[in-house]
Design a protein around this motif. Structure first.
Motif, PDB file in Angstrom:
ATOM      1  N   ALA A   1       4.762  -0.354  -7.360  1.00  0.00           N
ATOM      2  CA  ALA A   1       4.541  -1.777  -7.042  1.00  0.00           C
ATOM      3  C   ALA A   1       5.336  -1.573  -5.385  1.00  0.00           C
ATOM      4  CB  ALA A   1       5.341  -2.705  -7.729  1.00  0.00           C
ATOM      5  N   SER A   2       6.130  -0.767  -5.334  1.00  0.00           N
ATOM      6  CA  SER A   2       7.011  -0.749  -4.006  1.00  0.00           C
ATOM      7  C   SER A   2       6.457   0.321  -3.208  1.00  0.00           C
ATOM      8  CB  SER A   2       8.436  -0.193  -4.426  1.00  0.00           C
ATOM      9  OG  SER A   2       9.223  -1.186  -5.189  1.00  0.00           O
ATOM     10  N   LEU A   3       5.418   1.166  -3.516  1.00  0.00           N
ATOM     11  CA  LEU A   3       4.802   2.345  -2.552  1.00  0.00           C
ATOM     12  C   LEU A   3       4.165   1.836  -1.434  1.00  0.00           C
ATOM     13  CD1 LEU A   3       4.478   4.959  -2.641  1.00  0.00           C
ATOM     14  CD2 LEU A   3       2.103   4.951  -3.676  1.00  0.00           C
ATOM     15  N   PRO A   4       3.249   0.650  -1.506  1.00  0.00           N
ATOM     16  CA  PRO A   4       2.668   0.174  -0.224  1.00  0.00           C
ATOM     17  C   PRO A   4       3.624  -0.283   0.792  1.00  0.00           C
ATOM     18  CG  PRO A   4       1.411  -0.829  -2.229  1.00  0.00           C
ATOM     19  CD  PRO A   4       2.776  -0.011  -2.761  1.00  0.00           C
TER      20      PRO A   4
ATOM     21  N   THR B   1       1.390   7.236   3.113  1.00  0.00           N
ATOM     22  CA  THR B   1       0.810   6.077   3.572  1.00  0.00           C
ATOM     23  C   THR B   1      -0.579   6.144   3.002  1.00  0.00           C
ATOM     24  OG1 THR B   1       2.014   6.203   5.714  1.00  0.00           O
ATOM     25  CG2 THR B   1      -0.122   4.718   5.474  1.00  0.00           C
ATOM     26  N   ARG B   2      -1.627   7.155   2.718  1.00  0.00           N
ATOM     27  CA  ARG B   2      -2.664   7.041   1.997  1.00  0.00           C
ATOM     28  C   ARG B   2      -2.572   6.642   0.657  1.00  0.00           C
ATOM     29  NH1 ARG B   2      -3.540  12.103   4.968  1.00  0.00           N
ATOM     30  NH2 ARG B   2      -2.743  13.239   3.158  1.00  0.00           N
ATOM     31  N   ALA B   3      -1.381   7.108   0.298  1.00  0.00           N
ATOM     32  CA  ALA B   3      -1.151   6.735  -1.316  1.00  0.00           C
ATOM     33  C   ALA B   3      -1.128   5.261  -1.510  1.00  0.00           C
ATOM     34  CB  ALA B   3      -0.273   7.527  -1.976  1.00  0.00           C
ATOM     35  N   GLY B   4      -0.200   4.770  -0.490  1.00  0.00           N
ATOM     36  CA  GLY B   4       0.028   3.279  -0.680  1.00  0.00           C
ATOM     37  C   GLY B   4      -1.185   2.581  -0.312  1.00  0.00           C
ATOM     38  N   VAL B   5      -1.802   2.724   0.620  1.00  0.00           N
ATOM     39  CA  VAL B   5      -3.260   2.132   1.090  1.00  0.00           C
ATOM     40  C   VAL B   5      -4.069   2.261  -0.380  1.00  0.00           C
ATOM     41  CG1 VAL B   5      -5.165   1.942   2.356  1.00  0.00           C
ATOM     42  CG2 VAL B   5      -2.843   2.414   3.424  1.00  0.00           C
ATOM     43  N   ALA B   6      -4.209   3.144  -0.844  1.00  0.00           N
ATOM     44  CA  ALA B   6      -5.236   3.603  -2.074  1.00  0.00           C
ATOM     45  C   ALA B   6      -4.712   2.641  -3.033  1.00  0.00           C
ATOM     46  CB  ALA B   6      -5.379   4.905  -2.434  1.00  0.00           C
TER      47      ALA B   6
END
Length: 370
Positions: free
Chosen positions: A229-232, A154-159
């Motif tokens: 692109a799909s991570l968030p 989640t942290r990585a997606g937000v960043a």
């Protein structure tokens, strides 16, 4: 003359046979990756080899220097310190009285109630300040569960969505941990084994105990294996499956699998201590093999012998290696003997020719007077 020719012919036959045997063995090793010049040593062989190494490595001066260096660290690594002291007692090596007193004083200081309370609070705030014993209490309850993996992704997606810097190491380890929990990244071991290895690596990363090559492996997995692109949008296991390329995570997954094997053979604290020795899956496997052979004695031997010698003790020459070595020795002896024979023959010919040239002419027989 005839005997010399026969001798040279025999030497040529031996040379040709040695060359053919050596070439055949080398070709087998090159063509079949399963035929290796080194194979895993047995537990008894590892124990015996490390004991031989310690006879020259574990001197009183060396052990005292190691203990003094560990004593000067902050926070102190009592797992390593105790292992070094135990090794000294095991080998009947007397620790200098001043150094022994310093160890006892430091032990009392570090294990007092006040020191334990304040250091655990600092550890909970900053994992880099954790000692090996504290981290299992103050950090493990979160890191060892899927909660930590979900938070990492989640942290990585937000960043990424906000344009901030992404912690690719934490992301890669979180992907492997959560993916193993969902059984989508369990190559080389069960999902529980992979998850345990990933959790151990996350703890080690928080403490700064991952080797540079293992860090590079995690970064490479995140860089090539994540659909950014799909991570968030990742909110479930199905979303995670669609956002990663599993093949990019396999080298990291295989390494973490053997880390779990090390953890099983020892304990989480010991595994964390030894993790800086691991650069890849082969290192993790050799360390696990050493742990299974040496048990509680592993840490002390690792402290004194170091990575290179410890890992060398886990290997032995295979039958293929002995065959190749014997072929090479035979080839060198045959070649040397043949060359020596040829040189000797050439020198003898030149010596005979020289003697003939220097010899005075034979006098002619003279007839009687007529």
């Amino acid at each position: 003359m005839i005997w010399r020719r026969i001798t040279r012919l025999i030497l040529l036959v031996i040379l040709a046979g040695s060359l053919a045997g050596t070439s055949l063995t080398a070709a087998r090793i090159a063509s079949d990756p399963l035929i290796a010049p080194f194979v895993e040593a047995s537990k008894d062989q590892i124990t015996a080899t490390t004991e031989r190494m310690l006879t020259t490595a574990a001197t009183p001066e060396t052990l005292s220097a190691h203990i003094a260096n560990r004593l000067a660290e902050s926070p102190r690594n009592w797992l390593a310190l105790d292992a070094l002291v135990d090794l000294a007692y095991e080998r009947n090596i007397a620790i200098p009285s001043a150094l022994n007193a310093a160890v006892q004083t430091a032990r009392e200081d570090d294990h007092s109630y006040y020191a334990t309370l304040t250091s655990c609070a600092a550890c909970a705030y900053d994992p880099a300040q954790c000692s090996l014993s504290e981290v299992m209490i103050c950090q493990a309850p979160i890191v060892l569960t899927p909660i930590g993996d979900i938070a990492g992704i989640t942290r990585a997606g937000v960043a990424y969505a906000s344009g901030a810097e992404v912690d690719q190491i934490d992301l890669a380890l979180s992907v492997v941990g959560l993916g193993a929990t969902a059984a989508i990244l369990a190559s080389g071991g069960t999902s529980g084994v992979v998850k345990a290895g990933a959790s151990l690596a996350k703890l080690a990363r928080k403490m700064g105990r991952l080797s540079p090559r293992l860090v590079e492996m995690a970064v490479d997995a995140a860089r090539t294996g994540v659909n950014w692109a799909s991570l968030p949008a990742v909110r479930s296991i199905d979303d995670l499956t669609a956002a990663i390329r599993t093949e990019s995570f396999l080298p990291l997954t295989n390494t973490l699998t053997d880390l779990s094997r090390l953890n099983t053979a020892t304990d989480a604290t010991t595994a964390l201590h030894l993790l800086p020795m691991v650069d890849d899956a082969a290192d993790a496997r050799r360390l696990a093999i050493a742990a299974e052979a040496l048990g509680p004695k592993l840490v002390g031997r690792a402290e004194v012998l170091g990575k290179a010698r410890l890992f060398r003790a886990t290997l032995r020459f295979s039958e293929t290696a002995w065959a190749l070595g014997a072929g090479l020795v035979s080839l060198m002896i045959s070649t040397a003997t043949l060359i020596s024979s040829m040189i000797q023959h050439t020198l003898l010919k030149r010596l005979r020719r020289s003697l003939k040239q220097k010899a005075p002419p034979k006098p002619r027989a003279s007839g009687g007077d007529i």
